[in-house]
Design a protein around this motif. Structure first.
Motif, short mmCIF file in Angstrom:
data_model
loop_
_atom_site.label_atom_id
_atom_site.label_comp_id
_atom_site.label_asym_id
_atom_site.label_seq_id
_atom_site.Cartn_x
_atom_site.Cartn_y
_atom_site.Cartn_z
N SER A 313 0.94 -1.36 0.02
CA SER A 313 0.05 -0.11 0.06
C SER A 313 0.89 1.30 0.02
N SER A 337 0.66 -2.84 -7.42
CA SER A 337 -0.28 -2.63 -6.47
C SER A 337 -0.98 -1.31 -7.22
N SER A 339 -2.88 -0.04 -4.77
CA SER A 339 -3.48 0.71 -3.47
C SER A 339 -2.50 1.90 -3.16
N ASP A 341 -3.01 5.96 -2.79
CA ASP A 341 -3.95 7.17 -2.03
C ASP A 341 -2.92 8.21 -1.52
N PRO A 523 -6.69 4.95 -5.66
CA PRO A 523 -6.86 3.27 -5.93
C PRO A 523 -7.53 3.02 -7.22
N GLY A 535 -7.86 -0.67 -6.45
CA GLY A 535 -6.98 -0.90 -5.35
C GLY A 535 -7.59 -0.57 -3.90
N LYS A 536 -7.16 -0.55 -2.92
CA LYS A 536 -7.83 -0.18 -1.75
C LYS A 536 -7.46 1.34 -1.58
N HIS A 537 -8.48 2.06 -0.90
CA HIS A 537 -8.44 3.22 -0.46
C HIS A 537 -7.68 3.28 1.12
N MET A 541 -6.47 0.42 3.43
CA MET A 541 -5.11 0.15 3.73
C MET A 541 -4.64 -0.02 4.73
N ASP A 546 -0.90 -4.44 6.15
CA ASP A 546 -0.42 -4.80 4.79
C ASP A 546 0.90 -5.22 4.88
#
Lengths: 785, 173
Positions: A313, A337, A339, A341, A523, A535-537, A541, A546
């Motif tokens: 992340s 990746s 993720s 942000d 993301p 991806g993850k915000h 994250m 992670d």
């Protein structure tokens, strides 16, 4: 148009001008400079220094050019004997009380009085009597005073009254004893107070942090852009031997005019803070040690390549340059990746796929002053972005009506036509009611109008004012964007725009928020709207640890919505790389490698302002120690990870690559579009924490700017509650409260503030106290400590 | 506990507010600052030490709706306002042309010696304040003259001054 113009003659040269324009302006435009002290084009005419005397034919006496409107056929002589005699006479009087010791004055070499005295003063003074002396008062950490040097031009006084909207300096006493000052010992509270330094034509008001640091002729002036508030104020950095000395504004009528906020002016001091990271560092079993760039970058590459891309992340500071952002996301997506942000303080991402190209202001910065009506929604405009607040103040001065729906009554420098303070859920209800009253048909998921518990008459008045206005706007501020119901607020404003034809705009929350959206530091979107696998915000994250984290100029305890959550996620990771300009013990507690990168002014780059203007600049000072420009570090990381397309030789190449991708973007817009599944807003039975960022602690550089940190604004970390709420909790005698969120506690001074809504507790974010706690919005418990 | 919500104007006593309201009533609503001279005079008159403290000036600023510094400017401009505490009784000796020709300088000298203070100072017991320099009080036909607590005393002699001052002292004790 020439019908509207009159012709006058200045020094024998015919000049056309609009009737009524002051002579000094017309002369200036025609290239004739008339000496002056009190005149300033952005301030009202005072005509009290009498330096700009000129001869006008048929006038019996010399006239002050700053206060003489032009008339057809006027014949003006700016350097005739009459004019020059008057100017020299004025100069002699001005120098009677002014010390003649330029070599020991900080202003020496860049002093308007010194310059004009060279032209109009005598070599020797005829005045042998005693000169007046003025005792100085400390007016705060930013502006140094030496009021014996003051020539009473009153520019600083008029600035306070007309521009800052806060009259802090005045002329007390009279005659020989008149003094410019604050009368009482007090720190200037204006967020734009530093501008009096530029306005002062003599050495009476100078910049305290850079006082006596260098002479004007020793410094190199280079232009750059302010990185803190997304307005992108133009400024010049003054350096001496490659070291930052000070910052002054550069004129840009479309953005900052001739002004600069104190945060933009004095933040440079943070760059050379004592915890500046000057060498790469690496964590080994026996602790932290310095290492070569090669070792550090290889360590990063070896470890990140080992981790599955989806388990990495990246948190990127929204003050980073566009080039850093673009390369960071390119590198991370290359590692697999998505993720990534930079919306570090936000918590509501429900509508992220429906967001426009970027959170756009909706108009030019300069257009704001033309508004007839504006509603600030969740915005401490004056501290968040002083230049935008200044434009709104201008709108108000011109008769516009500014209104606000805020969590507390923020201090503004203009009146509010109507104001509502509301809890987060009530803010949504209030706005929904406003939308209904304006005639918008709300979908069920946004129709909270009926649950509004506040004063309906206030909302009614807002609706009437907006309906009556021809040019109105709703402005969504930093608080609103960071709140847990941000998507609802965006949705409601989009409905109002669609149904009622009232525009809305986003007020930027950081220096390069816009750039982050364009560069794809998100993301769910790549650069220039390109599609990516989600991806993850940032909240996801940090929800659990992670495997790998990549931090770019981020101090999560201050920069993230949930400081303690962020720290514990990072501490649980197997590998954390922090590219940072500063090294703290907190960082060393979770990171494995620290990469020293350039700070403000040390790297070339681009910032995109809230109106979508790309402003590029060069590096203007030397990076500290072995710190390297961020884009170069990312280029090497890309190469080491054997990713293709990282062979840039300059930051402009990076920018141009992104610019090429941005050629076919849709027109700027603000509305969220498409199907959005809004979360259900529930009642707020428990005490709610609400927060907005303390702007003098907004990013790593600002937090280290020594003089700014000594201002009362920077020190504000107190919790605010209304007295009824405190009484309900039996805390009305407490001076210090213990706040608890989950297992995290902090003890904070309490201030009674009746404007805090019932059921709420207001706590500034990004402070030492808030760093010990959890999320900026949500349930909180209090007790006396 | 810090209070951010108490108003500075709360310091003004009710009778002073009444007087300020009277002055405010004489000017248009958008010219409220015009009442500042009357307001400051009223505050000074009601003050036990006959002066304008910063707190009271701030109270006036808040009540009228002016910036605090604007009130300081007015108060420091006019010599009739005292910015430091002064004695209970105020003596102003006219030193303008007619009084000067009729011997006001001797009166001032005598007062300064008798009270052991200079013009502009107050006696240590707080009884008497010798106002700095008084311009013509329009009583030239009675020169030399002085004003004591708004009352004119004309055709002054050293003896007469002694008598007046002793009376003031007596009334104070």
């Amino acid at each position: 148009m020439s019908d509207d113009l009159v012709t006058i003659e200045i020094d024998g040269k015919p000049v056309e001008a609009k009737p009524g324009t002051m002579l000094i302006e017309v002369a200036e435009a025609a290239g004739v400079t008339i000496p002056r002290f009190c005149y300033h084009k952005k301030l009202s005419v005072a005509a009290n220094c009498r330096m700009c005397m000129v001869e006008v034919e048929k006038a019996p006496k010399p006239l002050p050019a700053c206060a003489t409107p032009v008339n057809d056929g006027m014949k003006v002589h700016t350097s005739s004997k009459t004019a020059v005699d008057a100017q020299k006479g004025t100069m002699e009087f001005l120098l009677i009380n002014h010390p003649l010791d330029c070599p020991i004055c900080d202003q020496g070499g860049e002093c308007e009085l010194q310059d004009v005295a060279m032209g109009y003063g005598e070599g020797v003074s005829r005045y042998n009597e005693g000169k007046r002396v003025v005792m100085d008062k400390n007016i705060g950490p930013l502006v140094a005073t030496e009021m014996t040097r003051c020539i009473h031009c009153t520019r600083c006084v008029r600035f306070g009254e007309e521009i800052a909207g806060m009259r802090e300096l005045g002329a007390t006493g009279r005659g020989e004893n008149m003094e410019i000052g604050t009368y009482i010992e007090k720190s200037m509270a204006s967020e734009m107070s530093g501008n009096v330094i530029d306005l002062c034509p003599v050495g009476a008001l100078t910049a305290k942090p850079s006082r006596f640091a260098a002479r004007a002729w020793e410094m190199i002036e280079q232009p750059t852009v302010a990185p803190h508030d997304g307005v992108g104020s133009n400024l010049s950095v003054h350096t001496s031997n490659g070291e930052l000395v000070r910052v002054v504004p550069n004129e840009n009528e479309a953005i900052n005019e001739t002004w600069l906020s104190d945060r933009d002016r004095f933040s440079y001091e943070g760059v050379n803070a004592s915890d500046r990271l000057t060498k790469p560092m690496i964590k080994r079993e026996n602790g932290w040690r310095e290492c070569s760039w090669e070792t550090a970058l290889n360590e990063v590459t070896d470890n990140l390549v080992k981790i599955n891309g989806a388990d990495i992340s990246a948190l990127i500071s929204p003050t980073s340059t566009l080039e850093e952002m673009y390369l960071a996301q390119k590198y991370l997506r290359g590692l697999g990746s998505n993720s990534i942000d930079s919306r570090l303080r936000q918590v509501d991402f429900t509508d992220q796929d429906s967001m426009p190209l970027f959170p756009w202001l909706g108009c030019g910065v300069d257009d704001l002053e033309k508004l007839d009506a504006a509603v600030l929604i969740g915005s401490d405009a004056r501290m968040d972005h002083p230049i935008i607040a200044h434009r709104l103040r201008k709108a108000w001065l011109a008769g516009g009506k500014v209104m606000a729906i805020n969590p507390i009554a923020y201090k503004l420098n203009h009146d509010l036509h109507a104001m509502l303070t509301a809890s987060p859920a009530q803010m949504v209800s209030g706005l929904a009611l406003l939308a209904t009253k304006l005639g918008a048909k709300l979908p069920g998921s946004l129709d909270y109008a009926s649950s509004f518990k506040g004063d309906e008459a206030v909302v009614e008045s807002m609706a009437e004012t907006l309906k009556a206005a021809e040019n109105s706007m709703l402005l969504l501020g930093q608080y609103a964007m960071n709140s847990q119901y941000a998507s609802h607020l965006r949705g409601l404003l989009s409905q109002i725009e669609a149904h009622c034809n009232i525009k809305f705009g986003y007020l930027p929350d950081s220096g390069n928020t816009t750039g982050a959206w364009l560069a794809g530091c998100l993301p769910h979107r790549g650069p220039a709207l390109s599609a990516v696998t989600d991806g993850k915000h940032v909240v996801d994250m940090l929800a659990n640890s992670d495997k790998g984290y990549f931090l770019w100029n981020v101090e999560p305890e201050f920069d993230c919505a949930d400081p303690q959550r962020a720290l514990s996620a990072l501490q649980g990771a197997s590998f954390v790389v922090a590219a940072t300009s500063f090294a703290t013990d907190t960082m060393k507690s979770y990171a494995n490698v620290l990469l020293p990168i350039s700070a403000f002014s040390e790297s070339s780059g681009t910032l995109v302002n809230t109106n979508g203007a790309w402003q590029s600049f060069n590096a203007v000072s030397n990076a500290q120690g072995e710190a390297r420009p961020g884009w170069k570090v990312l280029r090497v990381l890309g190469n080491l990870a054997q990713q293709s397309g990282f062979d840039y030789t300059s930051s402009t190449q990076v920018r141009d690559e992104l610019k090429g991708m941005c050629t076919e973007l849709p027109a700027f817009s603000t509305a969220v579009t498409g199907e959005i599944k809004y979360a259900l807003i529930e009642d707020e039975p428990q005490l709610q924490r609400v927060s907005s960022t303390n702007n003098y602690r907004s990013d790593a550089v600002v937090r280290r700017a020594a003089a700014l940190q000594r201002t009362p604004e920077a020190e504000d970390s107190a919790v605010r509650m209304n007295s009824a709420e405190l009484a309900k909790l039996g805390l009305n005698e407490a001076s210090q409260l213990e706040l608890r969120q989950g297992m995290h506690t902090a003890s904070v001074e309490v201030v009674i503030d009746e404007t805090v809504p019932a059921g709420c507790l207001y706590l500034p974010a990004a402070t030492e106290a808030s760093a010990q706690l959890g999320t900026a919005f949500g349930n909180i418990e209090v007790k006396a400590s | 506990m810090a209070e951010s919500t108490t108003r500075k104007a709360d310091l003004l006593p009710a009778d002073v507010r009444g007087e300020i309201d009277h002055w405010l009533g004489r000017f248009p609503d958008d010219q409220r600052q015009s009442a500042v001279l009357g307001a400051l005079r009223s505050v000074q008159h009601h003050d036990p030490q006959h002066y304008l403290s910063t707190e009271m000036m701030d109270a006036v600023a808040d009540y009228i709706g002016m910036s605090e510094i604007a009130v300081y400017e007015v108060a420091s401009f006019y010599s009739m306002y005292n910015l430091e505490p002064v004695g209970k009784h105020e003596i102003s000796v006219c030193t303008n042309i007619s009084c000067m020709l009729r011997g006001s300088d001797e009166i001032v000298d005598h007062l300064e010696k008798k009270l052991d203070i200079k013009l502009g100072e107050s006696t240590t017991d707080g009884a008497i304040f010798l106002k700095k320099e008084e311009e013509c009080l329009a009583a030239c036909c009675g020169a030399p003259m002085m004003q004591v607590d708004h009352v004119y005393h004309e055709h002054l002699t050293i003896e007469k001054v002694d008598q007046i001052v002793d009376q003031l002292r007596g009334s104070h004790d």
